[in-house]
Design a protein around this motif. Structure first.
Motif, PDB file in Angstrom:
ATOM      1  N   UNK A   1     -11.575  31.443  29.288  1.00 11.89           N
ATOM      2  CA  UNK A   1     -11.368  32.402  30.368  1.00 11.89           C
ATOM      3  C   UNK A   1     -10.692  33.649  29.826  1.00 11.89           C
ATOM      4  N   UNK A   2     -11.153  34.798  30.322  1.00 14.43           N
ATOM      5  CA  UNK A   2     -10.460  36.064  30.141  1.00 14.43           C
ATOM      6  C   UNK A   2     -10.056  36.518  31.542  1.00 14.43           C
ATOM      7  N   UNK A   3      -8.762  36.434  31.833  1.00 18.72           N
ATOM      8  CA  UNK A   3      -8.285  36.691  33.187  1.00 18.72           C
ATOM      9  C   UNK A   3      -7.630  38.064  33.235  1.00 18.72           C
TER      10      UNK A   3
ATOM     11  N   UNK B   1      -0.891  33.674  27.319  1.00 19.26           N
ATOM     12  CA  UNK B   1      -1.199  35.081  27.090  1.00 19.26           C
ATOM     13  C   UNK B   1      -1.799  35.265  25.695  1.00 19.26           C
ATOM     14  N   UNK B   2      -2.857  36.060  25.633  1.00 20.57           N
ATOM     15  CA  UNK B   2      -3.486  36.353  24.353  1.00 20.57           C
ATOM     16  C   UNK B   2      -2.526  37.130  23.452  1.00 20.57           C
ATOM     17  N   UNK B   3      -2.564  36.847  22.158  1.00 21.64           N
ATOM     18  CA  UNK B   3      -1.957  37.711  21.155  1.00 21.64           C
ATOM     19  C   UNK B   3      -2.991  38.758  20.770  1.00 21.64           C
TER      20      UNK B   3
ATOM     21  N   UNK C   1       3.271  42.457  31.886  1.00 19.01           N
ATOM     22  CA  UNK C   1       3.016  41.166  32.532  1.00 19.01           C
ATOM     23  C   UNK C   1       2.685  41.414  34.001  1.00 19.01           C
ATOM     24  N   UNK C   2       2.005  40.433  34.604  1.00 14.94           N
ATOM     25  CA  UNK C   2       1.611  40.527  35.999  1.00 14.94           C
ATOM     26  C   UNK C   2       1.940  39.202  36.682  1.00 14.94           C
TER      27      UNK C   2
ATOM     28  N   UNK D   1      -8.361  41.924  28.433  1.00  8.86           N
ATOM     29  CA  UNK D   1      -7.940  40.691  29.097  1.00  8.86           C
ATOM     30  C   UNK D   1      -6.561  40.312  28.594  1.00  8.86           C
ATOM     31  N   UNK D   2      -5.707  39.865  29.493  1.00  8.29           N
ATOM     32  CA  UNK D   2      -4.338  39.554  29.137  1.00  8.29           C
ATOM     33  C   UNK D   2      -4.095  38.049  29.028  1.00  8.29           C
ATOM     34  N   UNK D   3      -4.606  37.304  29.989  1.00  7.48           N
ATOM     35  CA  UNK D   3      -4.371  35.861  30.024  1.00  7.48           C
ATOM     36  C   UNK D   3      -5.617  35.130  29.566  1.00  7.48           C
TER      37      UNK D   3
END
Length: 540
Positions: A357-359, A183-185, A151-152, A338-340
């Motif tokens: 969005x891919x953050x 958050x993406x799975x 996580x960030x 991408x995480x979020x």
């Protein structure tokens, strides 16, 4: 000449699942032909390895688009997996189904059996969700889904900022309406990529009725009276031909499947004749209707927080990341690209979320460049339902390695307006109070780009593919002159030939396309076995 019941051309996302399901009956003799190589390559399995698999000829076909007017004349790299598992071996690992309305629209276009409620069971059939089991999710299948393992702080702040802008937090993008931020799975197991080959093919490789040939490049599909009867291919330097008892299935993806049809004489006669190909059957839609998600990479410098830029630019930081992954399977090396994720409406007049969005807690001037030496984040945003349509076709009669790919990005006023509106929404999120302490400073496209015309031009400069080509063999009823396959994915006007991959999508799904492609293959395998049983009954 050996005969197989089913010959599957393409060992990618769809092909691996098809091989599993069709060979589950020991009476079916199944041949899977994959033009790429094996997946015994470290960077396929380490999640951050996508950096080393894309644009790598060992794992990627390394194709390019034609110069695109909507991108200010730029040509893009167009990654497609050249390895068993196909693009699922090099993609972003994001588990995303899209929206219920996507599939209801497919059904409304005359494709019976493809509504959301009808396709949901096929998603569930192979799902293995690590932490959810309910009406929308299942456990025990082959397709593993897990939380990301890091996580960030800055990503949590972006989520809070999105909430300030009316985009609610969500923990599940896959229940039919994916609007929200969370958050993406990902398709991983304990920090290791799960590709279609790893999920569906490797566990069954010892089945005696399944033959898998790697490095097998198909050269010809044989026909008798518009019925597919054989497949010819080059393997280990030799030309081989095998006969088919039941069906030939093209599962080579949205670029290669239409080209294989074109080379067989199935397509728009106006496209085939200049290549010296004698038309077998005129289908105007082959290779047309190309759709893709164009991502606009907005970049913001930030302060008072850490991002991956600083770690990746220090030798000790890279060493620490490597050791963390080796011993815990956690940390930045376990990262999906991408995480979020965030799904939102570009404007109030949109009936449902039309942006994704891919953050990422990192930034670079352009893809492939080194990361910036200062903390920054990238908020890539794409139009989920573009109006623009392109095409794919052969450049030469016998050359499927150098396709002509024309996406026609941003070629409609509607797509241009969504692009401008999406950049404005990104700026609104980044200026929310939840992000104020980080002092975000816009680097791309740059704060001087303000009016529509300037934003259109900026979108063309910062836009790049997010690797979701679909639609080039689209599904539709027989009276639809642009359709290539029917609702059972049988090629119109041809017997014993189907297309089963992302190319059959009439319209692109509202999200990442890997898992919808698995659903298509899952449903297709059931349809094929039903048709096999019906033929057997008629024969008896």
């Amino acid at each position: 000449m050996r005969q197989f019941d089913y010959i599957i051309v393409g060992g990618g996302t769809a092909g691996c699942l098809l091989a599993n399901r069709l060979s589950a009956n020991p009476r079916n003799d199944v041949l899977l032909l994959e033009a790429g190589g094996n997946d015994r390559y470290l960077w396929i399995h380490v999640p951050v390895g996508y950096l080393y698999t894309m644009n790598n000829p060992r794992t990627d076909w390394c194709m390019k688009t034609q110069p695109d007017a909507g991108l200010n004349g730029r040509s893009l790299n167009y990654p497609r997996g050249r390895v068993i598992g196909g693009s699922s071996a090099i993609n972003g690992m994001i588990y995303m189904r899209g929206q219920a309305a996507d599939y209801d629209a497919w059904a409304a276009q005359g494709n019976a059996g493809w509504s959301w409620e009808e396709v949901l069971p096929f998603f569930l059939r192979h799902e293995d969700h690590a932490f959810i089991k309910n009406h929308w999710h299942a456990q025990g299948g082959e397709w593993r889904i897990e939380h990301q393992r890091l996580s960030w702080e800055i990503l949590g702040a972006f989520r809070d900022a999105a909430a300030e802008c009316g985009i609610p937090p969500t923990d599940d993008f896959n229940a039919g309406d994916n609007e929200g931020c969370g958050y993406f799975h990902v398709n991983q197991r304990n920090g290791v990529r799960v590709s279609a080959a790893r999920a569906f093919l490797h566990p069954i490789k010892k089945r005696p009725n399944l033959t898998v040939l790697l490095g097998a490049e198909v050269t010809e599909i044989g026909f008798v009276d518009k019925t597919a009867t054989s497949v010819s291919f080059i393997h280990q330097g030799s030309l081989e031909t095998v006969q088919v008892g039941q069906e030939v299935v093209l599962a080579a993806g949205a670029v290669h499947s239409p080209m294989l049809l074109q080379r067989a004489g199935i397509g728009d006669s106006a496209d085939l004749s200049p290549l010296g190909i004698t038309p077998l059957h005129h289908l105007a839609g082959v290779g047309k209707n190309l759709q893709d998600h164009l991502q606009l990479r907005t970049v913001f410098r930030v302060n008072n927080t850490k991002t991956l830029n600083e770690k990746a630019n220090r030798l000790l930081g890279r060493l620490a990341m490597g050791l963390e992954y080796i011993f815990t399977r956690r940390g930045p090396l376990s990262m999906a690209p991408s995480q979020l994720g965030c799904f939102a409406k570009s404007s109030a007049n949109q009936p449902r979320a039309n942006l994704e969005y891919h953050v990422q807690p990192l930034s670079t001037e352009k893809l492939g460049d080194p990361l910036h030496p200062f903390p920054a984040i990238t908020a890539s945003v794409c139009n989920l339902r573009p109006e623009s349509r392109g095409y794919v076709r052969l450049s030469e009669r016998n050359d499927i390695r150098s396709p002509i790919i024309v996406p026609n990005y941003l070629s409609t006023p509607g797509d241009q307006q969504v692009a401008a509106d999406s950049i404005r929404l990104t700026r609104k999120i980044m200026s929310a109070s939840a992000l104020a302490k980080y002092g975000p400073e816009e680097l791309l496209p740059g704060p001087d780009k303000q009016d529509d015309e300037a934003l259109f031009a900026a979108a063309g400069q910062i836009g790049t593919t997010i690797f979701h080509p679909v639609g080039t063999c689209r599904m539709g009823p027989v009276d639809d002159t642009g359709a290539v396959v029917d609702e059972r994915l049988r090629v119109h006007g041809i017997d014993r030939l189907r297309v089963v991959d992302a190319s059959i999508m009439p319209n692109i799904t509202s999200g990442n396309t890997s898992s919808p492609t698995l659903m298509i293959a899952e449903k297709a395998s059931e349809l094929m076995l039903e048709d096999q049983a019906a033929r057997a009954q008629v024969a008896s």
